[in-house]
Structures are given as C-alpha cells and as structure tokens.
Motif scaffolding. Structure first.
Motif, PDB file in Angstrom:
ATOM      1  N   GLY A 188     -22.626  13.022  31.686  1.00 51.06           N
ATOM      2  CA  GLY A 188     -23.664  13.755  32.409  1.00 51.06           C
ATOM      3  C   GLY A 188     -24.665  12.828  33.068  1.00 51.06           C
ATOM      4  O   GLY A 188     -25.089  13.049  34.206  1.00 51.06           O
ATOM      5  N   VAL A 200     -26.889  18.780  39.950  1.00 48.04           N
ATOM      6  CA  VAL A 200     -26.928  19.997  39.131  1.00 48.04           C
ATOM      7  C   VAL A 200     -25.988  19.868  37.932  1.00 48.04           C
ATOM      8  O   VAL A 200     -26.376  20.167  36.791  1.00 48.04           O
ATOM      9  CB  VAL A 200     -26.575  21.235  39.988  1.00 48.04           C
ATOM     10  CG1 VAL A 200     -26.423  22.476  39.126  1.00 48.04           C
ATOM     11  CG2 VAL A 200     -27.628  21.455  41.055  1.00 48.04           C
ATOM     12  N   PHE A 201     -24.765  19.419  38.165  1.00 44.33           N
ATOM     13  CA  PHE A 201     -23.797  19.274  37.073  1.00 44.33           C
ATOM     14  C   PHE A 201     -24.260  18.247  36.055  1.00 44.33           C
ATOM     15  O   PHE A 201     -24.077  18.429  34.854  1.00 44.33           O
ATOM     16  CB  PHE A 201     -22.416  18.888  37.615  1.00 44.33           C
ATOM     17  CG  PHE A 201     -21.410  19.980  37.467  1.00 44.33           C
ATOM     18  CD1 PHE A 201     -20.624  20.066  36.325  1.00 44.33           C
ATOM     19  CD2 PHE A 201     -21.244  20.926  38.452  1.00 44.33           C
ATOM     20  CE1 PHE A 201     -19.702  21.067  36.177  1.00 44.33           C
ATOM     21  CE2 PHE A 201     -20.325  21.936  38.320  1.00 44.33           C
ATOM     22  CZ  PHE A 201     -19.546  22.014  37.170  1.00 44.33           C
ATOM     23  N   VAL A 229     -26.901  19.866  33.887  1.00 39.27           N
ATOM     24  CA  VAL A 229     -26.280  20.853  32.999  1.00 39.27           C
ATOM     25  C   VAL A 229     -25.573  20.156  31.844  1.00 39.27           C
ATOM     26  O   VAL A 229     -25.701  20.567  30.678  1.00 39.27           O
ATOM     27  CB  VAL A 229     -25.310  21.757  33.787  1.00 39.27           C
ATOM     28  CG1 VAL A 229     -24.418  22.558  32.864  1.00 39.27           C
ATOM     29  CG2 VAL A 229     -26.088  22.682  34.714  1.00 39.27           C
ATOM     30  N   ILE A 288     -28.110  18.738  29.370  1.00 42.08           N
ATOM     31  CA  ILE A 288     -28.697  19.807  28.558  1.00 42.08           C
ATOM     32  C   ILE A 288     -27.718  20.230  27.472  1.00 42.08           C
ATOM     33  O   ILE A 288     -28.091  20.398  26.309  1.00 42.08           O
ATOM     34  CB  ILE A 288     -29.107  21.004  29.443  1.00 42.08           C
ATOM     35  CG1 ILE A 288     -30.320  20.640  30.287  1.00 42.08           C
ATOM     36  CG2 ILE A 288     -29.390  22.242  28.596  1.00 42.08           C
ATOM     37  CD1 ILE A 288     -30.670  21.665  31.341  1.00 42.08           C
ATOM     38  N   GLY A 289     -26.453  20.401  27.837  1.00 44.62           N
ATOM     39  CA  GLY A 289     -25.443  20.783  26.851  1.00 44.62           C
ATOM     40  C   GLY A 289     -25.272  19.748  25.760  1.00 44.62           C
ATOM     41  O   GLY A 289     -25.105  20.089  24.583  1.00 44.62           O
ATOM     42  N   MET A 309     -20.214  24.569  27.102  1.00 43.51           N
ATOM     43  CA  MET A 309     -20.499  23.911  28.377  1.00 43.51           C
ATOM     44  C   MET A 309     -19.488  22.800  28.655  1.00 43.51           C
ATOM     45  O   MET A 309     -19.039  22.637  29.794  1.00 43.51           O
ATOM     46  CB  MET A 309     -21.919  23.359  28.392  1.00 43.51           C
ATOM     47  CG  MET A 309     -22.967  24.441  28.461  1.00 43.51           C
ATOM     48  SD  MET A 309     -24.621  23.796  28.299  1.00 43.51           S
ATOM     49  CE  MET A 309     -25.008  23.466  29.992  1.00 43.51           C
ATOM     50  N   ALA A 365     -17.094  22.824  31.767  1.00 43.03           N
ATOM     51  CA  ALA A 365     -17.220  21.716  32.726  1.00 43.03           C
ATOM     52  C   ALA A 365     -15.910  20.942  32.836  1.00 43.03           C
ATOM     53  O   ALA A 365     -15.519  20.533  33.930  1.00 43.03           O
ATOM     54  CB  ALA A 365     -18.351  20.784  32.319  1.00 43.03           C
TER      55      ALA A 365
END
Length: 157
Positions: free
Chosen positions: A22, A64-65, A68, A71-72, A83, A87
């Motif tokens: 991420g 954005v990815f 995300v 956060i996951g 997530m 993903a």
C-alpha cells in the motif's frame, strides 16, 4: 470461508507486507501525480514514475488504492482480510484486462508490460495476505487447528 486460517501466527508479517505494498502504491501515485500534472487525464505519453509507466488517471487511482490498502493493513479486525482479498482480485483482473489491450487505444491507464507484471505480483501477494489475515475468537482458531490435525485429515494429504 470455513477453511481460512484463523489467527494465523504470521498475521503481523502479512499485515506489514500488505502495508508495504500500500505504501509503495501510494508513493507511486503521489509521485505519478506530480510528474503527470498538467497532462491530459488519459494521456498515452511515455511518462514513468518509480519504473512504471503512468498517466494522471492511473496515478490518481493509485493514490486512492494506496490509502485504502494502508487503512486495511492498520486495522486489527477482519476489515484488512476482506480488503486484501478484494484488492488482490482487483489487481489481478485489472492486470489481465490491461494486458489484453496493451497495444491498443483502449489502454486508457497507460500500462506497459512491466506495470502488468507488477500488478500481477501485487495481486498474488495481496491474495495471499488476505487468506492468512483472518481474525476470530480463540475458539475458532482452536477448531481450525483441530480440523487440520484430525487423523482423517492426515490420510487425505
């Protein structure tokens, strides 16, 4: 979903791995936005960010990815599990679709073969981290361990 390992001992390692992916995607996206700012959204120029070809649209989606995924990875519950599974599937499907239109005008995210390969690798890693990141009460983990170590299970290996 009953056969997903629950409370796997290497769960923190998988969360770190997911978080690093991420973070890379977030840094790639931010750098890509900086490099492609002012270009058309779906530009097909030869702009690269961190070794991968990109355009403004792909960079924005990457930001954005990346957020995300981070956060996951930071959540202790099953949110990260779901997530990562989602993903991973999105990365794999996107890579295959973009590979199929690589040399056409439908390559709106400006993928190159190296971008496809990185997306496939990230997708597989995220699927693996999602499979081993399930959290549950200790009773579920114990039941899963008993099921794996049952004598009948030994004969089917």
């Amino acid at each position: 979903m009953a056969h997903f390992p629950v409370n796997h001992p290497a769960r923190p390692l998988y969360r770190v791995l997911s978080g690093l992916i991420g973070l890379y995607i977030l840094v790639f996206g931010v750098y890509g936005v900086a490099v492609t700012w002012g270009d058309p959204l779906f530009s097909r120029s030869g702009t690269y960010a961190l070794g991968l070809r990109t355009n403004l649209a792909f960079s924005l989606v990457s930001v954005v990815f990346g957020i995300v995924l981070m956060i996951g990875a930071s959540r202790r519950g099953n949110l990260g599990h779901y997530m990562d599974l989602t993903a991973g599937a999105v990365f794999l499907v996107t890579a295959i679709l973009m590979m199929s239109v690589l040399q056409t005008s439908a390559n709106f995210l400006n993928f190159s073969m190296s971008t496809v390969i990185v997306s496939l690798v990230f997708g597989l890693i995220l699927l693996a981290t999602g499979l081993y990141d399930k959290v549950g009460p200790p009773e579920h983990a114990e039941e899963e361990r008993r099921r794996r170590e049952h004598p009948i299970a030994e004969t089917h290996r």
